[in-house]
Write a protein that holds these residues in place. Structure first.
Motif, short mmCIF file in Angstrom:
data_model
loop_
_atom_site.label_atom_id
_atom_site.label_comp_id
_atom_site.label_asym_id
_atom_site.label_seq_id
_atom_site.Cartn_x
_atom_site.Cartn_y
_atom_site.Cartn_z
N CYS A 1 -16.16 -6.77 10.85
CA CYS A 1 -14.75 -6.94 9.84
C CYS A 1 -13.41 -7.88 10.57
N ALA A 2 -12.79 -7.58 9.87
CA ALA A 2 -11.66 -8.68 10.23
C ALA A 2 -10.49 -7.27 10.66
N ASP A 3 -9.74 -7.86 11.52
CA ASP A 3 -8.69 -7.00 12.10
C ASP A 3 -7.09 -7.40 11.52
N ILE A 4 -6.20 -6.86 10.98
CA ILE A 4 -4.62 -7.31 10.51
C ILE A 4 -4.00 -6.76 11.21
N TYR A 5 -2.87 -6.98 11.99
CA TYR A 5 -1.87 -6.70 12.45
C TYR A 5 -0.49 -6.55 11.48
N LEU A 6 0.16 -5.63 11.57
CA LEU A 6 1.14 -5.55 10.86
C LEU A 6 2.66 -5.81 11.56
N GLN A 7 3.89 -6.13 11.24
CA GLN A 7 4.64 -5.97 12.16
C GLN A 7 4.65 -5.37 12.10
N ASP A 8 6.12 -4.87 13.22
CA ASP A 8 6.81 -2.92 13.54
C ASP A 8 7.69 -2.52 12.31
N TRP A 9 7.89 -1.66 12.19
CA TRP A 9 8.73 -1.28 11.59
C TRP A 9 9.26 -0.21 11.55
N ASP B 1 1.67 -1.15 0.20
CA ASP B 1 0.28 -0.48 -0.05
C ASP B 1 0.99 1.26 0.26
N THR B 2 0.45 2.21 -0.78
CA THR B 2 1.25 3.31 -0.92
C THR B 2 2.94 3.41 -1.02
N GLY B 3 3.50 1.97 -2.10
CA GLY B 3 4.07 2.11 -2.68
C GLY B 3 5.19 1.38 -1.07
N PHE B 4 4.85 1.38 -0.41
CA PHE B 4 5.35 0.06 1.20
C PHE B 4 4.48 -0.96 1.08
N ILE B 5 5.71 -1.89 1.38
CA ILE B 5 5.34 -3.53 1.97
C ILE B 5 5.33 -4.24 3.33
N PHE B 6 3.88 -4.16 3.90
CA PHE B 6 4.21 -4.04 5.04
C PHE B 6 4.26 -5.62 5.37
N GLU B 7 4.89 -6.71 6.48
CA GLU B 7 4.68 -7.82 6.31
C GLU B 7 3.72 -7.90 7.43
N VAL B 8 2.56 -8.64 7.50
CA VAL B 8 1.57 -9.03 8.21
C VAL B 8 1.80 -9.94 9.93
N GLU B 9 1.57 -9.37 10.65
CA GLU B 9 1.85 -11.14 11.95
C GLU B 9 0.83 -11.36 12.20
N SER B 10 -0.07 -10.84 12.26
CA SER B 10 -1.34 -11.80 12.23
C SER B 10 -3.05 -11.00 11.61
N LYS B 11 -3.87 -11.82 11.66
CA LYS B 11 -4.98 -11.68 11.25
C LYS B 11 -6.21 -12.30 12.07
N SER B 12 -7.40 -11.58 12.55
CA SER B 12 -8.48 -11.76 12.94
C SER B 12 -9.54 -11.69 12.45
N PHE B 13 -11.14 -12.57 13.02
CA PHE B 13 -11.77 -11.64 12.83
C PHE B 13 -12.40 -11.26 13.39
N ASN B 14 -13.16 -9.53 13.28
CA ASN B 14 -13.70 -8.79 14.69
C ASN B 14 -14.98 -9.72 14.53
N THR B 15 -16.06 -10.12 15.22
CA THR B 15 -17.73 -9.77 14.52
C THR B 15 -18.26 -9.43 15.44
N SER B 16 -17.77 -8.76 16.23
CA SER B 16 -18.37 -7.72 16.48
C SER B 16 -18.78 -6.63 15.89
N LYS B 17 -17.90 -6.59 15.69
CA LYS B 17 -17.40 -4.69 14.62
C LYS B 17 -17.70 -4.98 12.84
#
Length: 79
Positions: A38-46, A20-36
């Protein structure tokens, strides 16, 4: 810094990286948030190489829709 971006997706992609925006972010984890409904995708720190790179990167991310907490109080380009 925890940043987020709202996206409308039909499915949650099974990827280890997000480009996104010319950057590549590494995904740390993904989870579905059924209450909202949506899905939550957590990126590794940079880290930014220097303040000039940080400013450019945060401006590009802000224009692309990334936010940090409340975008009115904490605009990415001003962090």
């Amino acid at each position: 810094m925890d940043v987020e971006k709202d996206l409308e997706l039909d499915t949650l992609p099974d990827v280890d990286e997000i480009e996104d925006t010319g950057f590549i972010f590494e995904v740390e984890s993904k989870s579905f948030n059924t209450s909202k409904n949506c899905a939550d995708i957590y990126l590794q720190d940079w880290e930014f190489l220097n303040e000039e790179v940080k400013k450019d990167a945060l401006e590009r991310m802000e224009k692309s829709g990334w936010i940090y907490r409340d975008p009115i109080i904490y605009p990415l380009s001003k962090l």
